[in-house]
Design a protein around this motif. Sequence first.
Motif, PDB file in Angstrom:
ATOM      1  N   ARG A 168       5.697 -15.615  29.022  1.00  0.00           N
ATOM      2  CA  ARG A 168       6.221 -16.257  30.179  1.00  0.00           C
ATOM      3  C   ARG A 168       6.377 -16.370  31.659  1.00  0.00           C
ATOM      4  N   ILE A 169       5.478 -14.709  31.729  1.00  0.00           N
ATOM      5  CA  ILE A 169       5.454 -14.697  33.175  1.00  0.00           C
ATOM      6  C   ILE A 169       4.169 -15.830  33.702  1.00  0.00           C
ATOM      7  N   LEU A 170       3.095 -15.757  32.471  1.00  0.00           N
ATOM      8  CA  LEU A 170       1.819 -16.402  32.857  1.00  0.00           C
ATOM      9  C   LEU A 170       2.338 -18.627  33.216  1.00  0.00           C
ATOM     10  N   HIS A 213       6.972  -5.231  35.512  1.00  0.00           N
ATOM     11  CA  HIS A 213       5.910  -5.042  33.725  1.00  0.00           C
ATOM     12  C   HIS A 213       6.176  -6.202  32.839  1.00  0.00           C
ATOM     13  N   PRO A 214       5.059  -7.185  31.883  1.00  0.00           N
ATOM     14  CA  PRO A 214       5.520  -7.772  31.041  1.00  0.00           C
ATOM     15  C   PRO A 214       6.758  -6.873  29.853  1.00  0.00           C
ATOM     16  N   GLY A 238      10.153  -9.367  31.364  1.00  0.00           N
ATOM     17  CA  GLY A 238       9.442  -9.865  30.302  1.00  0.00           C
ATOM     18  C   GLY A 238      11.304 -11.438  29.908  1.00  0.00           C
ATOM     19  N   HIS A 239      12.192  -9.495  29.493  1.00  0.00           N
ATOM     20  CA  HIS A 239      13.111  -9.919  28.851  1.00  0.00           C
ATOM     21  C   HIS A 239      13.858 -11.144  29.312  1.00  0.00           C
ATOM     22  N   ARG A 240      14.547 -12.274  28.569  1.00  0.00           N
ATOM     23  CA  ARG A 240      15.383 -14.125  29.337  1.00  0.00           C
ATOM     24  C   ARG A 240      16.157 -13.448  30.898  1.00  0.00           C
ATOM     25  N   SER A 241      16.917 -12.498  30.058  1.00  0.00           N
ATOM     26  CA  SER A 241      17.967 -12.317  31.710  1.00  0.00           C
ATOM     27  C   SER A 241      17.224 -12.078  33.137  1.00  0.00           C
TER      28      SER A 241
END
Length: 317
Positions: free
Chosen positions: A82-84, A259-260, A264-267
């Motif tokens: 998601r981050i990428l 930190h992923p 990286g969580h949706r909210s």
Amino acid sequence: MPSEDLDLPAESWQWPESTWRGHVDSVRAGRRLTPDRWPGGARVAVALSFDSDHETIPLRDGETSPGRLAQGEYGARAGAPRILDLLARYSVPATFFMPAVSALLHPEEARSYTRDGHELAVHGWIHERNMLLGRDDERELTARALDTLTTLTGQRPVGIRTPSWDFSESTLDIMLDLGFAYDSSLMADDEPYEIVAHGRPTGLVEIPVDWIRDDAPYFTMDRYGSVRPHSRPRDVGEIWRDEFDAAYRDGGVFQLTLHPHVIGHRSRLVVLRELLDHIGSHRDVWFATHAQLCDAARTCLDDTSPSSPAPDAPEHP
């Protein structure tokens, strides 16, 4: 630690001046490395970083239960992709500090960072607490981590972030011996600076971090401990926007550590997207990897104009 410290009194108020001054002077902030303008005439530099720790946090502590490891696996399986995708959507480069064990568990992820134009940098072997290691062990693990990332990606990292966000008595010498161009673990300034050891400039650039600009203190959860999330994501986003706005006014650096497996969580990723929108609404912003920021900061070391030392730091020729 100075040799005379071996028989120190237990209470620090009993230490002689040479002792407490020696500790303070061992690693110090020297010249502030902020050019008048950033590359391209930018007013502010923005350096995003992600510590891809994944499973190494529980592994470091000998915790091997599937539940604890799954929390870290989330960072590799869901967070990092998601981050990428988000960084690609905004055409923003970033630096990923990755423990070598994490890279060996997820080699394609490590290669994807450099393949997508991001920077991959050293973050220890298994997220070990370098402050608890002897010199030989710390050097061996750091060198092994450096070699592992180089082998996996074909690119030798130029930067390091210690897993402890701190230096042991040996860390600085190890960094210099292994040829790192910059560190990103200390907190003596908002802007990059040259590290000084016992009053002598080292040439090593420090890109400072701070817990204010880190997602873990706000969102970390430990089921069996006292650590609990206590912040709404958008409240944290407001803090980070204020940090950026101040850096923009000062013509300095906005550095962020994420930190992923945390952001990286949706909210929570919503907050990073909104932050990028906010930054993008400003003109003259330079997004840089930490290595690119180091290169820009290093030009100040070659500048013959009078230096701009950090507060309380000695001036150096």
